[in-house]
Design an enzyme around this catalytic site. Sequence first.
Site, PDB file in Angstrom:
ATOM      1  N   HIS A 120       0.822  -1.140  -0.070  1.00  0.00           N
ATOM      2  CA  HIS A 120       0.035   0.078   0.076  1.00  0.00           C
ATOM      3  C   HIS A 120       0.693   1.274   0.116  1.00  0.00           C
ATOM      4  CE1 HIS A 120      -2.825   2.936   1.872  1.00  0.00           C
ATOM      5  NE2 HIS A 120      -3.710   2.197   1.601  1.00  0.00           N
ATOM      6  N   ASP A 195       3.772  -4.210   8.154  1.00  0.00           N
ATOM      7  CA  ASP A 195       2.427  -3.426   8.056  1.00  0.00           C
ATOM      8  C   ASP A 195       1.277  -4.345   8.127  1.00  0.00           C
ATOM      9  OD1 ASP A 195       0.059  -2.272   7.084  1.00  0.00           O
ATOM     10  OD2 ASP A 195       0.773  -1.693   5.174  1.00  0.00           O
ATOM     11  N   GLN A 198      -3.910  -5.147   7.283  1.00  0.00           N
ATOM     12  CA  GLN A 198      -4.760  -6.302   6.407  1.00  0.00           C
ATOM     13  C   GLN A 198      -4.783  -7.515   7.368  1.00  0.00           C
ATOM     14  OE1 GLN A 198      -7.387  -5.495   4.715  1.00  0.00           O
ATOM     15  NE2 GLN A 198      -6.614  -3.375   3.677  1.00  0.00           N
ATOM     16  N   LYS A 221     -10.255  -0.693  10.666  1.00  0.00           N
ATOM     17  CA  LYS A 221     -10.226  -1.631   9.754  1.00  0.00           C
ATOM     18  C   LYS A 221     -10.575  -3.110  10.775  1.00  0.00           C
ATOM     19  CE  LYS A 221      -6.778  -0.537   6.325  1.00  0.00           C
ATOM     20  NZ  LYS A 221      -7.783   0.150   5.091  1.00  0.00           N
ATOM     21  N   CYS A 360      -4.763   2.584  -3.582  1.00  0.00           N
ATOM     22  CA  CYS A 360      -3.666   2.939  -2.926  1.00  0.00           C
ATOM     23  C   CYS A 360      -2.398   2.107  -3.174  1.00  0.00           C
ATOM     24  CB  CYS A 360      -3.617   3.296  -1.275  1.00  0.00           C
ATOM     25  SG  CYS A 360      -4.913   4.515  -0.976  1.00  0.00           S
TER      26      CYS A 360
END
Length: 405
Positions: A120, A195, A198, A221, A360
Amino acid sequence: MDNMDIEKIRKDFPILSKKINGNTLIYLDNAATSQKPSAVIDGIKYFYENINANPIRSIHGLAEEATKAYNDARQKVAAFINADPEEVVFVRNATEAINLVSFAFPFKEGDRVSTTYLEHHSNLLPWLRLKEKGINVDIVSISDDYELDMDYYKQLPKNTRLVAVTHASNVTGTINDVKEITRVSHEQGSLVLIDAAQSIPHMPFDVKDIGADFIAFSGHKMLAPFGIGVLYIKKEIAENLKPFLTGGEMIKDVSLSKVIYENIPNLFEAGTQNIEGAYGMGLAIDYLNDIGMENIEKYENELTSYLYEKSKELKNVDIYSGKSKRFNGIFSFNVVGLHSHDTAYLLDKKGIAVRSGFHCAQPLIEDRLKLDGAARASLYFYNTKEEIDTFINELNDIAGKYGRR
Ligand SMILES: Cc1ncc(COP(=O)(O)O)c(C=O)c1O
């Protein structure tokens, strides 16, 4: 999976009964943001009616309640990822967390940092910007099955100080072996940033087991409000970091000639924080824990398999996810001959919310996958097989009418 009573779970999310263009909403844009249960929505109201004060600073009773609420939220986050509370820094979102590291990390000219094609923009642009300071940036390639080139990590270029990598891709769904990447990178003297925007919302996550030095994720999220996120910093590496923002409550002592900074997490929490957001994130974690992250992961895997199985019925649809060894509930696709925004628009007419465009992740979509965008359906634990059936049927209908080979 006793706790996965989907009918009951869905009743906890008021928005799921909303009508969109005359149809009950089918929300398949969970990778962009999750919906919120009543426990979080009502909890925010409770916070403002009962707890609201500026924590840490004032000593009156209400402020102490606010301080306790803020500390409790930090403890809940820490327990959720198996960290110590002081390792949990509250920020606005994953983007801010990664930017913070790009400023706080003691890079020197000539150092190297690596990121990947799967990222991303929020795990790409903060590193690309470091080029202005003479830092070299390596971009790890991916295979046609959307797997990272793991050989790269076995022999990092000399002077690599930080390896930044996503745990799960928001486009291809690839779940990377971040534990192994961390292990081999540490052996070569590099620190690791993950990261986890997700991944943490969807699976049990243990920072001690993975061993990475920085972990970034966003509350919104994972059922929490907007504007609250987390940067985990392993405490052993914290003392080498430089302050990012300076101001109130991040110092031990200040005179005009000398400033002594606080330790983490306060060092990186200058100014009044999003206390309501942190409180809401604590409630979101309570909710997720009540269901159980193992149950959530298992159910989502079941839904994902079902979605990919059903996708075999599709004609005139190209799919750009789900090819890697491990992947999550992300389904990226295009109706052949139709722009992704048009596909999203047509699905929306049926009440089905999907994302479209570059997600993104423009270098991945445009340079690597050679696309001018993709549509994306992304699942969460309140989705159902019936919703997937409707999605696939409507998509087939659109592809039949507008798609071409
Ligand atoms: C993999 C990944 N990383 C980072 C982000 C950035 O999250 P936020 O916009 O909450 O900072 C996203 C958002 O979609 C994402 O999918």
